[in-house]
Design an enzyme around this catalytic site. Sequence first.
Site, short mmCIF file in Angstrom:
data_model
loop_
_atom_site.label_atom_id
_atom_site.label_comp_id
_atom_site.label_asym_id
_atom_site.label_seq_id
_atom_site.Cartn_x
_atom_site.Cartn_y
_atom_site.Cartn_z
N ARG A 1 0.84 -1.19 0.00
CA ARG A 1 0.00 0.00 0.00
C ARG A 1 0.89 1.25 0.00
O ARG A 1 1.95 1.26 0.63
CB ARG A 1 -0.84 -0.05 1.27
CG ARG A 1 -1.81 1.09 1.45
CD ARG A 1 -2.95 0.99 0.51
NE ARG A 1 -4.08 1.81 0.93
CZ ARG A 1 -5.05 2.19 0.11
NH1 ARG A 1 -5.03 1.83 -1.17
NH2 ARG A 1 -6.06 2.90 0.55
N THR B 1 -9.98 0.53 -10.01
CA THR B 1 -8.96 -0.29 -9.36
C THR B 1 -8.96 -1.54 -10.20
O THR B 1 -9.82 -1.69 -11.06
CB THR B 1 -9.37 -0.60 -7.91
OG1 THR B 1 -9.30 0.59 -7.15
CG2 THR B 1 -8.50 -1.63 -7.23
N THR C 1 -4.13 -0.54 -7.23
CA THR C 1 -4.92 0.64 -7.61
C THR C 1 -4.09 1.90 -7.69
O THR C 1 -3.01 1.99 -7.10
CB THR C 1 -6.04 0.86 -6.55
OG1 THR C 1 -6.90 1.92 -6.98
CG2 THR C 1 -5.47 1.22 -5.19
N SER D 1 -10.01 -0.53 1.19
CA SER D 1 -11.10 -1.51 1.19
C SER D 1 -10.77 -2.68 0.27
O SER D 1 -11.62 -3.57 0.10
CB SER D 1 -12.39 -0.86 0.70
OG SER D 1 -12.75 0.20 1.54
O1 DON Z 1 -7.86 1.23 -1.47
C1 DON Z 1 -9.02 1.50 -1.63
O2 DON Z 1 -9.93 1.02 -0.99
C2 DON Z 1 -9.40 2.44 -2.75
N1 DON Z 1 -8.37 3.40 -2.99
C3 DON Z 1 -9.63 1.64 -3.94
C4 DON Z 1 -10.08 2.55 -4.99
C5 DON Z 1 -10.99 1.87 -5.80
O3 DON Z 1 -11.30 0.73 -5.72
C6 DON Z 1 -11.53 2.72 -6.76
N2 DON Z 1 -12.17 1.90 -7.65
N3 DON Z 1 -12.41 0.98 -8.08
#
Ligand code: DON
Length: 574
Positions: free
Chosen positions: A103, A383, A401, A455
């Site tokens: 991350r 993502t 992502t 998430s």
């Molecule tokens: O890490 C996360 O939960 C979000 N930044 C993920 C972003 C995301 O899933 C956007 N779309 N699909």
Amino acid sequence: MMHSLQRISIFLLLVSTVFLILPAHAQSGRSPAPARHGMVVSSHYLGSEVGQAVLRDGGNAVDAAVATAFALAVTLPSAGNIGGGGFLVYHGADGKVTSFNFREKAPLAATKDMYLDENGMIRDNSNHDGPLAVGVPGTVAGLWMAHQRLGSKPWSELLEPAIKLAEKGFPSTWDMQRFLEYLQTKDEPMYEAAKEAFLKDGKEVYTPGELWKQPDLAKTLKRIQKQGRDGFYKGKTAQLIADYMKKYGGLITEEDLEKYEAVEQAPIHGTYREHDVYAMAPPSSGGVAMVEMLNILEGFDLQKIGHNSALYLHLLTEAMRRAYADRAEYLGDPAFNPDMPIERLTSKDYAKEMRSTIDLFKASVSDSSRFNNALAAYESEETTHFSVVDQEGNAVSLTYTLEYGYGSRLVVEGAGFLLNNEMGDFNPIPGRTTHSGLIGTPPNLVAPGKNMLSSMTPAIVAKDGKPLLVIGSPGGRTIINTVMQVILNVIDQGMNIGQAIEAGRIHHQWLPDRTSFERFAISPDTKRLYEMMGHEVYFRGEQGSAMGIYIDPKTGLLTGAADSRAFDGRASGY
Ligand code: DON
């Protein structure tokens, strides 16, 4: 107060659903693709093909994951990346289970109120727009670490297909059109490198099918090919990132990059009706929240209640409401939150306690009064997830992502890749949690070197010590609910992987206190009955795009499905 006549009619309707009607199964769904040996399912056909070729050539699941991840960094610029971050969950055929956290982190110069103006509001959306929104990227460090520990083929071979795709080009996709048109409208100098990389001669939009080449990205990938992790975090690439940040007012320095480390960590483990469930632990909220929901739902006979009936949706909603409230209250980067009650939240006892607070006929109310107030939260849905199973039966579930589609939309000058805007996943206004969904609780406030809460829920379900289902999805906060619903569809409803992924989904996240239904996914009769229980419903477009593989425990046959909600996804097996 609910009128007693209304209560009786809901009761009668629910009873008839449970006892008079056979459990419904999803009717839609493409036939899943079968394969005997190995398979990759990703959101872009070229990424899947690259991974499948690695498997066919004797590479293991981690090798294929590394090659696929780099290929998607070229062919799926909306979410595939080297300028972002993510998580990898691994389950070996030998029973070894682990995960890698790559991350993004807040830069060392970050502070908890760095996005606030003099009125305590977010300045110009700066947590999502512009160079301050960029977190220190983790993808290359994570792939490198996973490969060092579990890979089998030489690193440099795994980079080769991505480099070829960047150098020789590939047909640009429909999916890219809107972004290219958006870039044409950007005049600020910081977007020049993005225009250079994505537009023909820095100006014209490529039409779908036209060959798109990325020479600067190819050079960056070659440095990573040659020097491994250091090809990104030290030397030329690091310098290009730091120079770009300095020029446009970002915070990331060469020191931030040099200090970045991925982490190998134990995944969250739960059980659901005699299956083992493994998913990402904090800094993702996915594993904790999903296991909490599954534990709550285990106490109901969901098969009998029937897929997507009103009662089924009610119970899912109530589980979601409780798990997302806990997510907001307790979860963040474990290095900064040593006392998160993870064991308790994922225990069967806690689920029993939660279950006892659910009224079978009536929605609860999400209460944010234990926190504070104002503003609306936006969450993007870009993502990407891919699933891999190799010929030995090892499995990789990887979600990564850039946060928004194409991240910050900023490309590092001379390096050809997009930077994330993941800083937007921190709680931006300390102390402000609102009914519209803004969260301001302490565990996920900005701090130097901290991972923002995620998430993303790459997951692996196992039976008798062997992987059974490899699954994940994009979708911001909806991800956890999407992944859980696919798992329920397989285990409780006996759907095949294609049906389980295609079936309609819902989402509730505690706040705002309303449920989204995918348009056309749930019948109007069901919706009415569900609303009579006190739920508020709104319709939305598609929720997530799951990529999954099911391994038949008896025959070993792999079946894979790429969600039709993704434009260019493919299951590629052999
Ligand atoms: O890490 C996360 O939960 C979000 N930044 C993920 C972003 C995301 O899933 C956007 N779309 N699909």
